[in-house]
Enzyme design. Sequence first.
Site, PDB file in Angstrom:
ATOM      1  N   GLU A  62       0.598  -1.637  -0.018  1.00 18.21           N
ATOM      2  CA  GLU A  62       0.548   0.239   0.304  1.00 18.21           C
ATOM      3  C   GLU A  62       0.751   1.288   0.377  1.00 18.21           C
ATOM      4  O   GLU A  62       1.358   1.814   1.001  1.00 18.21           O
ATOM      5  CB  GLU A  62      -0.880  -0.558   0.718  1.00 18.21           C
ATOM      6  CG  GLU A  62      -1.933  -1.109   1.047  1.00 18.21           C
ATOM      7  CD  GLU A  62      -3.206  -0.951   0.272  1.00 18.21           C
ATOM      8  OE1 GLU A  62      -3.224  -0.031  -0.180  1.00 18.21           O
ATOM      9  OE2 GLU A  62      -3.735  -2.206   0.132  1.00 18.21           O
ATOM     10  N   CYS A  90      -1.816   9.336   2.683  1.00 19.30           N
ATOM     11  CA  CYS A  90      -1.663   8.485   1.261  1.00 19.30           C
ATOM     12  C   CYS A  90      -2.707   9.325  -0.148  1.00 19.30           C
ATOM     13  O   CYS A  90      -1.862   9.152  -0.957  1.00 19.30           O
ATOM     14  CB  CYS A  90      -1.595   7.697   1.161  1.00 19.30           C
ATOM     15  SG  CYS A  90      -2.719   6.852   2.421  1.00 19.30           S
TER      16      CYS A  90
HETATM   17  P1  NAD Z   1       6.885   4.753   8.026  1.00 26.02           P
HETATM   18  O1  NAD Z   1       8.715   5.665   7.734  1.00 26.02           O
HETATM   19  O2  NAD Z   1       6.143   4.443   8.736  1.00 26.02           O
HETATM   20  O3  NAD Z   1       7.406   3.470   6.777  1.00 26.02           O
HETATM   21  C1  NAD Z   1       6.804   2.153   7.558  1.00 26.02           C
HETATM   22  C2  NAD Z   1       7.559   0.911   7.662  1.00 26.02           C
HETATM   23  O4  NAD Z   1       8.608   0.647   7.516  1.00 26.02           O
HETATM   24  C3  NAD Z   1       7.299   1.768   8.790  1.00 26.02           C
HETATM   25  O5  NAD Z   1       7.121   0.655   9.623  1.00 26.02           O
HETATM   26  C4  NAD Z   1       9.221   1.161   9.208  1.00 26.02           C
HETATM   27  O6  NAD Z   1       9.482   0.591  10.229  1.00 26.02           O
HETATM   28  C5  NAD Z   1       9.636   0.601   8.213  1.00 26.02           C
HETATM   29  N1  NAD Z   1      11.193   0.653   7.040  1.00 26.02           N
HETATM   30  C6  NAD Z   1      11.182   1.867   7.416  1.00 26.02           C
HETATM   31  N2  NAD Z   1      12.234   1.688   6.641  1.00 26.02           N
HETATM   32  C7  NAD Z   1      12.702   0.717   6.044  1.00 26.02           C
HETATM   33  C8  NAD Z   1      13.877  -0.089   5.673  1.00 26.02           C
HETATM   34  N3  NAD Z   1      15.093   0.675   5.353  1.00 26.02           N
HETATM   35  N4  NAD Z   1      13.941  -1.279   5.789  1.00 26.02           N
HETATM   36  C9  NAD Z   1      12.855  -1.696   6.326  1.00 26.02           C
HETATM   37  N5  NAD Z   1      11.633  -1.208   7.260  1.00 26.02           N
HETATM   38  C10 NAD Z   1      11.819   0.247   6.834  1.00 26.02           C
HETATM   39  O7  NAD Z   1       6.421   5.004   6.847  1.00 26.02           O
HETATM   40  P2  NAD Z   1       6.436   6.385   5.184  1.00 26.02           P
HETATM   41  O8  NAD Z   1       7.049   5.172   4.668  1.00 26.02           O
HETATM   42  O9  NAD Z   1       7.218   7.309   5.492  1.00 26.02           O
HETATM   43  O10 NAD Z   1       5.313   6.382   4.608  1.00 26.02           O
HETATM   44  C11 NAD Z   1       4.967   7.367   3.793  1.00 26.02           C
HETATM   45  C12 NAD Z   1       4.718   6.964   2.400  1.00 26.02           C
HETATM   46  O11 NAD Z   1       3.606   5.756   3.134  1.00 26.02           O
HETATM   47  C13 NAD Z   1       3.503   7.984   1.395  1.00 26.02           C
HETATM   48  O12 NAD Z   1       3.915   7.780   0.192  1.00 26.02           O
HETATM   49  C14 NAD Z   1       2.687   7.671   2.223  1.00 26.02           C
HETATM   50  O13 NAD Z   1       1.570   7.807   0.677  1.00 26.02           O
HETATM   51  C15 NAD Z   1       2.110   6.431   1.741  1.00 26.02           C
HETATM   52  N6  NAD Z   1       1.587   5.559   2.566  1.00 26.02           N
HETATM   53  C16 NAD Z   1       0.287   4.690   1.559  1.00 26.02           C
HETATM   54  C17 NAD Z   1      -0.966   4.367   2.624  1.00 26.02           C
HETATM   55  C18 NAD Z   1      -1.598   3.656   1.595  1.00 26.02           C
HETATM   56  O14 NAD Z   1      -2.644   2.755   2.333  1.00 26.02           O
HETATM   57  N7  NAD Z   1      -1.322   3.296   0.476  1.00 26.02           N
HETATM   58  C19 NAD Z   1      -1.249   4.722   3.633  1.00 26.02           C
HETATM   59  C20 NAD Z   1      -0.385   5.641   4.339  1.00 26.02           C
HETATM   60  C21 NAD Z   1       0.881   5.736   4.228  1.00 26.02           C
END
Ligand code: NAD
Length: 504
Positions: A227, A261
């Site tokens: 997602e 998102c």
């Molecule tokens: P985040 O930084 O919380 O990361 C998401 C998860 O990935 C966390 O649990 C984190 O521990 C893990 N993570 C981070 N770096 C990692 C690595 N190197 N290796 C393994 N795991 C790792 O969230 P984010 O990515 O900053 O979220 C923002 C993005 O998510 C935006 O692009 C947004 O559009 C998207 N998003 C999508 C949805 C959806 O439902 N489609 C919902 C919310 C956010």
Amino acid sequence: IPTPVDSLPGLVSEVRANWLRTAGASGTGVSDGPGARSLAFRKQQLRQLALLTKDHELRIAGALARDLHKGLHQARITEINILHTEIADALSNLDSWVGDTKVSGLGLQFMSDAAAIRHDPLGVVLVIGAWNYPFLLALAPLVAAIAAGNAAVIKPSEMAPTVAQLLAELIPQYLDPRYYRVVNGAVPETTALLKEQFDHIFYTGNGAVGQIVMTAAAKHLTPVTLELGGKSPTIVHDSVDINETAKLITFGKYLNAGQTCVAPDYVLCPRKLQEPLVAAIQETIAKFYGADPQQSPDYGRIVTDRHFERLSSLLRPFDAPDHDAKIHGHVVIGGLKTADRATRYIPPTVVADVTLDSVLMRDELFGPILPIVPIDDNAPEWARACFSDGARADSTMVQAAAILRTKLRESPLALYVFSRNSSATQWLLDHTRSGGVCVNDVIMHMVPCGLPFGGVGGSGMGAYHGKFGFDRLSHQRAVLARSPRLAFVQQIRYPPWHDRILKI
Ligand code: NAD
């Protein structure tokens, strides 16, 4: 408090062993009694999850306020109530979802057989949540996992630490710890978890980490749901009421300070609409958040210093004295002047006359900055030439579709179109792609459980919510039970075939 990395292999194999010992949906099978796979147990755990949110609503809202400056009402309408709806939907429909789907009409040679599709659980699901709706995004996939009879390991986002800690405290009090466990931590803990074998990985977050997740999953051939996000365009047609449109765009863009998102990332509209739209957005911002949004209890904050810096650096060029507004756009509402680093406050900002080569049009903004890209009142020839039926297409829609296809090359999570011209809207949908679409509103397409929520291309793979989540985390298992009645017909399939052909 991070979960010790060296405990993770043991934790995952313990959950798997517990799950494997439990009874099936009908309550039968080799087992230690009802467990994650039994239907009654699934329902009981879903009720427990509903109870958790009911009992601790104020603590959950408090944690969201601490991590993201969300008020109680916002916490309810954007996270807690949505989770409740998901749980209620699963509880009312689970009996029918779980039941075997009988299949008929398979053809003459199967006419006396029984054919069905079972909906079997997959096993142990890893749920990796994101920080922007940290409560909902950790638990909504869990609802689907429980409903489908799976065990789950939940990894909330470390960037919303108060919520993550609260989940680690509450989940073991309400859900059966044999099957549902919370792991907390950051990259080292997630990396360690990803080395373990799961039966499905459900990841919400950015695309770069999505690639890391998929690469890790490939090692065990584990299916994934990703997602992700993307730059969700908002196309405004001149057939709409500008004030109503501005209100909806303002709501969607500045909700959670743009960290959604499915937030409208930018607006594409005919040049003649730009000025009235900006004026109406300005008026709406004042109505929603007052003259100074920094004082509003309803306006969010940027989640971390790093994201504050990322957004500030996007806006900084617009403050530079040598900035060429004609090429890149100019700030018409908000901007860096009133931003506050100490509290990570960035005001609701609109940048007008943005060109497609602007820095604002590169990546998903994920913050309270709304670029408006004016398009020609009459579509140019290059845009019409992009489509075989472009010559007679609506001017706004053909330009928007051409820009999306050729200049931005995006398949965003959402596409918004404000239009009262239904054939023009239909044309746009036929010539673009996106995870979902909302016509004459924003964000709301992800609310009903009856619609799948997920991306396409760069915005993700797989969808959930309601039955879509149940199906995503189930295995559709074909069962053909043959009847001996027509056994003689089967003779035709046995060799020697050559001999038979000769006889014919
Ligand atoms: P985040 O930084 O919380 O990361 C998401 C998860 O990935 C966390 O649990 C984190 O521990 C893990 N993570 C981070 N770096 C990692 C690595 N190197 N290796 C393994 N795991 C790792 O969230 P984010 O990515 O900053 O979220 C923002 C993005 O998510 C935006 O692009 C947004 O559009 C998207 N998003 C999508 C949805 C959806 O439902 N489609 C919902 C919310 C956010």
